[in-house]
Design a protein around this motif. Structure first.
Motif, PDB file in Angstrom:
ATOM      1  N   ALA A   1      -5.396  -0.654   0.331  1.00  0.00           N
ATOM      2  CA  ALA A   1      -5.539  -1.863   0.758  1.00  0.00           C
ATOM      3  C   ALA A   1      -5.165  -2.245   2.169  1.00  0.00           C
ATOM      4  O   ALA A   1      -6.134  -2.542   2.702  1.00  0.00           O
ATOM      5  CB  ALA A   1      -5.746  -2.986  -0.298  1.00  0.00           C
TER       6      ALA A   1
ATOM      7  N   ASP B   1       0.791  -1.315   0.120  1.00  0.00           N
ATOM      8  CA  ASP B   1       0.059   0.018   0.004  1.00  0.00           C
ATOM      9  C   ASP B   1       1.005   1.130  -0.068  1.00  0.00           C
ATOM     10  O   ASP B   1       1.323   1.597   1.357  1.00  0.00           O
ATOM     11  CB  ASP B   1      -1.076   0.151   1.188  1.00  0.00           C
ATOM     12  CG  ASP B   1      -2.172   0.840   1.807  1.00  0.00           C
ATOM     13  OD1 ASP B   1      -2.141   1.498   0.515  1.00  0.00           O
ATOM     14  OD2 ASP B   1      -3.116   1.392   1.952  1.00  0.00           O
TER      15      ASP B   1
ATOM     16  N   VAL C   1     -10.585   2.101  -1.896  1.00  0.00           N
ATOM     17  CA  VAL C   1      -9.043   1.852  -2.524  1.00  0.00           C
ATOM     18  C   VAL C   1      -9.025   2.654  -3.309  1.00  0.00           C
ATOM     19  O   VAL C   1     -10.374   2.844  -3.903  1.00  0.00           O
ATOM     20  CB  VAL C   1      -9.118   0.400  -2.855  1.00  0.00           C
ATOM     21  CG1 VAL C   1      -8.050  -0.179  -3.808  1.00  0.00           C
ATOM     22  CG2 VAL C   1      -9.468  -0.221  -1.701  1.00  0.00           C
TER      23      VAL C   1
END
Ligand code: NAG
Ligand code: NAG
Length: 252
Positions: A99, A69, A125
């Motif tokens: 995420a 991420d 997201v």
């Protein structure tokens, strides 16, 4: 479902450390003991995943995991024919953010049968990348190249996985991925497509159609979303598991 399916994914080797490097699991993090009760074991897994999340965001060289991420995928090719969606697409420079902000809502792990069931929720997201596409969604022609941005929210993921034991060449017992299935429901989505002038009309039409009917499109595309996510997850799990021994994951 008709036609054939093809999916190619390239996951960048974030780090080319060998298997024999020292730190595998991040400092201070261990596996879970199989002597725990089922409930305690499940709680242990949730706690370990939570402890590992900040490390996973940056990437874990010892487990050959790239940063998750933001998660960067150099390229992804999809070639699928469903009844209502026919799509050939190459997507490059994909970046997904958010995420790691997940919550595990349910978990059930059986360390002896090596099975895992888990429900995960991701509130938000953001994805972006460059695409070239040919195909058809219902009556809409998909054709062109450009850049896309998408926001997706209220994502529910149901994971079912099964591992199997395997002894490697040096006689070390490891856990391999046997099966991995995902069910994904994306609650809502909004996209923006930016395309050169000769493709702007079809891109604007696709963007307007998606944004007016996100539920319809996400439901139609869900087999492709699920297969793509499963392929990526499996590739990551294979890497992570191949860097650990069974005894490092499941403490006696
Ligand atoms: C995707 O890339 C392949 C290989 O470069 C190419 O043959 C194909 O035409 C591309 N697909 C699209 C939809 O542009
Ligand atoms: C996604 O959300 C961000 C932050 O709320 C917003 O600035 C951006 O315009 C949104 N993008 C799309 C494609 O909806």
């Amino acid at each position: 479902m008709i036609g054939y399916a093809r999916l190619l994914v390239a996951i960048l080797l974030g780090c080319s450390l060998s298997r024999t490097s020292f730190a595998k699991l991040p400092d201070g993090i261990t596996g879970c003991s199989i002597s725990l009760s089922r409930n305690e074991f499940n709680q242990c897994v949730v706690d370990k995943v939570r402890e590992m999340t900040p490390h996973m965001m940056k990437g874990i060289p010892g487990m050959r995991l790239p940063a998750l991420d933001p998660f960067v995928l150099p390229s992804l090719s999809i070639d699928r024919s469903l009844d209502q969606l026919v799509i050939k697409t190459n997507i490059t420079n994909i970046q997904a953010t958010g995420a790691s902000n997940y919550a595990i809502n349910e978990i059930d792990v059986d360390p002896r049968a090596l099975t895992l069931g888990m429900k995960i929720h991701m509130p938000f997201v953001q994805v972006r990348g460059n695409y070239e596409v040919r195909g058809r969604l219902l009556l809409l022609v998909l054709n062109g190249v450009g850049a896309f941005k998408g926001n997706f929210s209220n994502i529910d993921v149901l994971v079912r996985a099964k591992g199997k034991e395997a002894v490697d060449k040096s006689g070390v017992t490891r856990v391999e991925v046997d099966k991995l299935q995902l069910k994904i429901r994306v609650g809502h989505g909004n996209i923006r497509l930016k395309s050169p002038p000769q493709h702007a009309v079809t891109a604007d039409a696709a963007q307007a159609f998606f944004n007016a009917n996100p539920r319809l499109v996400l439901d139609i595309a869900s087999p492709i979303i699920e297969d793509t996510a499963a392929t990526i997850s499996r590739a990551l799990a294979v890497r992570a598991l191949s860097s650990l021994t069974k005894d490092e994951i499941l403490l006696k």
